[in-house]
Design a protein around this motif. Structure first.
Motif, short mmCIF file in Angstrom:
data_model
loop_
_atom_site.label_atom_id
_atom_site.label_comp_id
_atom_site.label_asym_id
_atom_site.label_seq_id
_atom_site.Cartn_x
_atom_site.Cartn_y
_atom_site.Cartn_z
N VAL A 1 13.15 10.98 -5.16
CA VAL A 1 13.71 9.64 -5.39
C VAL A 1 13.16 9.07 -6.69
O VAL A 1 12.03 9.37 -7.09
CB VAL A 1 13.37 8.70 -4.22
CG1 VAL A 1 14.08 9.16 -2.95
CG2 VAL A 1 11.87 8.64 -3.97
N ASP A 2 13.94 8.24 -7.33
CA ASP A 2 13.52 7.61 -8.59
C ASP A 2 13.12 6.15 -8.39
O ASP A 2 12.15 5.69 -8.98
CB ASP A 2 14.66 7.70 -9.62
CG ASP A 2 14.98 9.14 -10.00
OD1 ASP A 2 14.03 9.92 -10.16
OD2 ASP A 2 16.17 9.46 -10.11
N ASP A 3 13.88 5.43 -7.59
CA ASP A 3 13.60 4.01 -7.36
C ASP A 3 12.61 3.88 -6.21
O ASP A 3 12.97 3.90 -5.04
CB ASP A 3 14.91 3.29 -7.03
CG ASP A 3 14.75 1.77 -6.97
OD1 ASP A 3 13.61 1.31 -6.77
OD2 ASP A 3 15.76 1.07 -7.11
N ALA B 1 12.96 3.10 -2.25
CA ALA B 1 12.48 4.14 -1.34
C ALA B 1 11.47 3.58 -0.35
O ALA B 1 11.49 3.91 0.84
CB ALA B 1 11.86 5.29 -2.14
N SER B 2 10.58 2.72 -0.82
CA SER B 2 9.59 2.10 0.06
C SER B 2 10.27 1.26 1.12
O SER B 2 9.92 1.31 2.31
CB SER B 2 8.63 1.22 -0.75
OG SER B 2 7.92 2.00 -1.68
N PHE B 3 11.27 0.48 0.69
CA PHE B 3 12.02 -0.35 1.64
C PHE B 3 12.70 0.52 2.70
O PHE B 3 12.63 0.22 3.91
CB PHE B 3 13.06 -1.18 0.90
CG PHE B 3 14.04 -1.87 1.80
CD1 PHE B 3 13.67 -3.01 2.50
CD2 PHE B 3 15.32 -1.36 1.98
CE1 PHE B 3 14.57 -3.65 3.35
CE2 PHE B 3 16.22 -1.99 2.82
CZ PHE B 3 15.84 -3.14 3.52
N ILE B 4 13.35 1.58 2.29
CA ILE B 4 14.06 2.44 3.23
C ILE B 4 13.09 3.10 4.20
O ILE B 4 13.33 3.14 5.42
CB ILE B 4 14.88 3.50 2.47
CG1 ILE B 4 16.06 2.83 1.75
CG2 ILE B 4 15.38 4.60 3.41
CD1 ILE B 4 16.83 3.75 0.82
N CYS B 5 11.99 3.62 3.70
CA CYS B 5 11.03 4.33 4.56
C CYS B 5 10.38 3.39 5.56
O CYS B 5 10.33 3.67 6.77
CB CYS B 5 9.95 4.99 3.70
SG CYS B 5 10.55 6.37 2.71
N LEU C 1 0.83 -1.20 0.00
CA LEU C 1 0.00 0.00 0.00
C LEU C 1 0.87 1.26 0.00
O LEU C 1 0.57 2.24 -0.70
CB LEU C 1 -0.93 0.00 1.22
CG LEU C 1 -2.08 -1.00 1.22
CD1 LEU C 1 -2.81 -0.97 2.56
CD2 LEU C 1 -3.06 -0.70 0.09
N PHE C 2 1.94 1.23 0.78
CA PHE C 2 2.84 2.38 0.83
C PHE C 2 3.54 2.58 -0.50
O PHE C 2 3.69 3.71 -0.98
CB PHE C 2 3.86 2.19 1.94
CG PHE C 2 4.80 3.35 2.10
CD1 PHE C 2 4.36 4.56 2.62
CD2 PHE C 2 6.13 3.25 1.72
CE1 PHE C 2 5.22 5.64 2.76
CE2 PHE C 2 7.00 4.33 1.85
CZ PHE C 2 6.54 5.52 2.38
#
Length: 209
Positions: free
Chosen positions: A157-159, A163-167, A143-144
């Motif tokens: 961010v492009d990837d 980015a989802s993993f990091i956040c 969902l994120f």
């Protein structure tokens, strides 16, 4: 060779009286884990605290490990109830507000019986069937990721997969370690500061240039 403990229930309680028995056993297990720790948790002690015969306990659970797994599963469901509704609200929010909502939701979820959360996370790695008590499941991660896609034009961010993993990992690690090692951060005043600073951290990664 060491035999792995049995972690599955013997049977599922179907009738109301049976469900009440199982609930009493799970509640007693949770109480003993918090007050006395995993090593002092035994089936005899659980049955005593629950007010249930040891025979009734073994009718539903093969041993204390299965009851501990049941406690962890119940705790995980309680956490999920906290976050499901709030995550739906994120869809329509701008990035800064959405991230703050996510951090606040993670903090509130970790306030669900934090003493039990610490016991499950720290004291019982020997129960092999236990999963990590993550607030953001794979479903919520997806969902994120979809939310970031809908706001792609606002992000630096492009990837988006990375980015989802990091956040998600940052929010989870921040709140999980707070409940394990810095419980004082969950007082009302400190909690607001934790939410604000955590949200700034993640938002800065996503949109600051």
């Amino acid at each position: 060779m060491t035999r792995r403990p049995l972690t599955k229930p013997r049977k599922i309680a179907a009738q109301e009286r049976s469900r009440a028995t199982v609930d009493a056993l799970v509640e007693a297990t949770a109480r003993i884990l918090v007050e006395e720790g995993f090593d002092k948790t035994s089936t005899n002690r659980i049955a005593e605290v629950a007010g249930v015969s040891i025979g009734s306990l073994y009718q539903y659970f093969p041993g204390k490990e299965a009851l501990v797994v049941a406690v962890a599963d119940r705790h995980r469901q309680e956490i999920m109830q906290v976050i499901r509704g709030e995550l739906e609200e994120v869809r329509a929010q701008p990035v800064k507000q959405a991230i703050r909502t996510l951090v606040a939701t993670a903090v509130r979820a970790h306030r669900v019986d934090p003493r039990l959360h610490r016991v499950i996370a720290e004291q019982i790695p020997q129960v092999g069937e236990l999963e990590d008590l993550e607030v953001f499941s794979r479903e919520n991660y997806t969902l994120f990721r979809a939310y970031l896609e809908s706001r792609r034009d606002e992000l630096r961010v492009d990837d988006l997969e990375l980015a989802s993993f990091i956040c998600v990992t940052s929010i989870e690690a921040l709140t999980h370690n707070a409940v394990l090692h810095y419980p004082e951060l969950f007082s009302d005043e400190a909690m607001e500061a934790l939410i604000d600073e955590g949200a700034c951290l993640v938002t800065g990664f996503l949109i600051s240039r």
